[in-house]
Design an enzyme around this catalytic site. Structure first.
Site, short mmCIF file in Angstrom:
data_model
loop_
_atom_site.label_atom_id
_atom_site.label_comp_id
_atom_site.label_asym_id
_atom_site.label_seq_id
_atom_site.Cartn_x
_atom_site.Cartn_y
_atom_site.Cartn_z
N CYS A 276 -12.11 5.88 2.23
CA CYS A 276 -13.25 4.95 2.25
C CYS A 276 -14.57 5.71 2.33
O CYS A 276 -14.64 6.80 2.89
CB CYS A 276 -13.16 4.03 3.47
SG CYS A 276 -11.64 3.11 3.53
N LEU B 99 -10.93 -3.81 -0.58
CA LEU B 99 -10.47 -4.06 0.79
C LEU B 99 -10.63 -5.51 1.24
O LEU B 99 -11.03 -5.77 2.37
CB LEU B 99 -11.19 -3.12 1.77
CG LEU B 99 -10.82 -1.65 1.68
CD1 LEU B 99 -11.73 -0.81 2.57
CD2 LEU B 99 -9.36 -1.42 2.06
#
Lengths: 345, 327
Positions: B138, B82
């Site tokens: 996530c 990310l």
């Protein structure tokens, strides 16, 4: 995307390569094998050949069975004859499959990609150091230096970003004939605007060419070290070879040791004209960066990393660099592959 | 804003009230913040119905150490981590540079807490972005790193929080790394999801036997590419059982590398299809997939892509009901 956006994406203040990339269905013109699993591949690739600059690479499909592309440095580009040349070593599955491709085969290639080396006229003695598969970009840079004396290879320092591509060195090869430097590095250059490069190449497998005694005497280098790359000699560019393998005429040691012995013989005025360019294995680049630091020389290194898209989309090929704002991750494909050594090491 | 498309109108699809010029969607993490591929001669964002921007978090993230990618049989593993400049800089510096007349742009929201998902979504709500995709794969820091998306309850909590933060179309990107993806989809639907994207990558590993170390710096990563296509197709088919009666569209994705692949996903129940890894193989692949879909419409005398969606004829008994109380 504006420069500001690039900054935002990378939290960096260093621009990325923004020129047009071409997807070409290239054709294998020749494919030559050398000892040590090394191969010299020439591809018909007119769009890339027209635009390529030293330090750039192509992203090619080695084989349909392994569809993720592999980045390979350019060693030469001939716009007139529409070919590019790649020297690579078969080290993994992709390059091993590539080694099987034959003349007439089609290979998809994206290119040219990446930030090229930037030479600076105020430093007319470029020291080019290539190790193993890091040799090709040094040959390319030497090729363009001989073709365009005193001209910068990319944007000159201080030039506005987005300057006209006409500033690119070597876009019109042959336009500056007879450019070979008449003086070897270390001697007083007769023309301050002419490039006087010295190329040092290292390999621990047999060099992918038949080394020959150099026709150039380079003051400051050991007299017994005479082995040179014939192509560079033909171009009028002095070169020397280094290896730990005891090859005749080669320097017995690391490229950085040979480079150091030469740099030590230069006076302050001569050193101020030197800029270091390097490509090779990571430990070699670290040693080159340390060498450049020791002599307070600017140094550009070309890096490699596993790569997926090759165009800046996936951020898969990053390297951690130092910036005034702290560590940052830069994409090797479009933020590099050429970086200022001080950012990396 | 209306997209000015030059594609055949039969390719256009309605997706949560947004008009996509083609069912092809460029997937998050594959095309940076939407402009990287446009430097390729012959590529245009107009060939995509929508472009999902890179995963965005509240604060900037450096991402993982290299290596971040490696090729595996029929695909690749990635663990980018990310890397992004944070939502404020995306909105302030990047969105103004995007050409919204070319395609639809979808933000991709990530977070390590429900509060972070809420806040990033809220900030995108006040931006020109066309839709918001929630990446619920996530890890949840407060729950010991378990991925939100692998737990039905946590998935629904994320969706509910994001729903409170925006009225823009909300797409939930479902993880295949769970036992019952249909149950998860049902919970997310009831929590307010407008659409689904399926599937995210499958967790995997590659090992360098000489070093005896994982190839990927993060040790493990997400497997994508043609290798995962059969898994993705089944998941889309399962999710479609939940979505069909609610009119909830799905962006089918996972190893699509040809028009045939795209059509399989549409037939399984997808309204749009995502292209990711295949773009790395061939950056100009959108043109041939669009053309291949048009050829199929011609060959089957169909008026538009929507007529393909969910047209799967199963062997044996008919499809089970979706199981929602509200259906």
């Amino acid at each position: 995307m504006s420069a500001g956006v690039e900054d935002a994406m990378n939290a960096m203040n260093h621009g990325s390569y923004r020129d047009t990339l071409f997807v070409e269905e290239t054709e294998v013109l020749s494919h030559e094998a050398f000892p040590g699993d090394q191969y010299l591949l020439r591809l018909w690739s007119p769009e890339c050949a027209r635009r390529a600059r030293p330090g750039q690479f192509v992203h090619i499909t080695c084989d349909p069975a392994l569809p993720l592309r592999r980045p390979l440095s350019l060693m030469r580009a001939n716009p007139r004859e529409s070919w590019i040349e790649i020297l690579y070593k078969a080290v993994g599955e992709g390059t091993r499959l590539l080694a099987r491709r034959k003349p007439g085969d089609r290979i998809s290639s994206i290119g040219p990609i990446g930030q090229p080396f930037q030479v600076h006229p105020e430093r007319p003695r470029p020291l080019l150091i290539g190790g193993g598969v890091g040799m090709p970009p040094m040959v390319f840079l030497a090729d363009r230096l001989r073709q365009t004396p005193g001209m910068p290879s990319g944007m000159p320092s201080g030039a506005a970003p987005g300057s006209a591509p006409g500033e690119v060195l070597g876009t019109v090869p042959g336009s500056a004939p007879g450019a070979a430097p008449s003086t070897a590095p270390g001697t007083a250059p007769g023309r301050v605007t002419a490039w006087s490069p010295l190329v040092i190449l290292g390999s621990e497998v047999p060099f992918p060419f038949r080394a020959q005694p150099s026709q150039f005497i380079v003051p400051g280098l050991p007299p017994a070290v005479i082995a040179a790359m014939p192509l560079l000699d033909d171009w009028g560019i002095p070169s020397r070879l280094a290896s730990l393998q005891g090859y005749p005429g080669c320097f017995q040691g690391y490229v950085t040791d040979l480079a150091r012995s030469w740099l030590q013989t230069l006076d302050a005025a001569a050193l101020a004209e030197v800029e270091v360019f390097a490509c090779g294995p990571h430990p070699m680049l670290a040693a080159v960066a340390a060498l450049a630091r020791d002599f307070d020389l600017p140094c550009q290194v070309s890096l490699e990393e596993f790569m997926a898209c090759g165009v800046g989309g996936c951020a898969g090929c990053v390297v951690e660099v130092k910036t005034p704002e702290g560590p940052a991750m830069k994409r090797v494909c479009v933020d590099g592959p050429v970086f200022d050594a001080r950012m990396v090491f | 804003m209306t997209v000015d498309s030059n594609l055949d109108p039969r390719l256009s699809v309605d997706f949560c009230g947004l008009n996509f010029a083609t069912p092809l969607v460029l997937l998050s993490g594959c095309v940076g913040f939407g402009e990287e591929y446009t430097r390729i001669h012959g590529f245009s964002n107009r060939q995509a119905g929508a472009v999902c921007l890179k995963g965005t978090t509240l604060s900037p993230r450096l991402g993982n150490a290299p290596h971040r990618i490696c090729e595996t049989p029929g695909g690749m593993i990635n663990a980018i981590g990310l890397q992004n400049p944070g939502v404020d800089r995306v909105i302030r510096d990047i969105l103004p540079t995007l050409d919204f007349s070319e395609t639809r742009f979808i933000a991709n929201v990530s977070g390590s807490s429900i509060e972070e998902y809420y806040e990033v979504t809220r900030r995108f709500d006040d931006s020109p972005i066309d839709a918001i995709e929630i990446n619920i794969s996530c890890p949840n820091v407060k729950e010991g790193g378990v991925a939100f998306g692998n737990d039905v309850r946590m998935s629904a909590q994320v969706v509910a929080a994001c729903r409170r933060a925006t009225r823009k179309p909300l797409i939930t990107k479902l993880s295949p790394n769970q036992t019952d993806i249909a149950a998860n989809a049902r919970a997310c639907l009831e929590a307010g999801a407008d659409a689904f994207a399926a599937i995210n990558t499958l967790m995997g590993m590659a090992i360098d036997i000489e070093q005896r170390m994982p190839v990927i710096g993060n040790n493990q990563g997400g497997l994508s590419g043609p290798a995962i296509k059969p898994i993705a197709l089944l998941k889309v088919h399962q999710i479609y059982q939940v979505c069909r009666d609610h009119g909830i569209p799905i962006i089918g994705q996972g190893g699509i590398a040809s028009a045939v692949d795209a059509l399989e996903f549409l037939i399984a129940g997808a309204s749009a299809v995502g292209i990711g890894t295949a773009l790395f193989y061939d950056p100009l692949i959108l043109t041939q997939i669009n053309q291949g879909i048009l050829d199929y419409l011609d060959r089957h005398d169909l008026a538009n892509v929507a007529q393909i969606t969910g047209s799967l004829c199963l062997h044996g008994p008919s499809l089970p009901a979706c199981g929602c109380e509200s259906a």
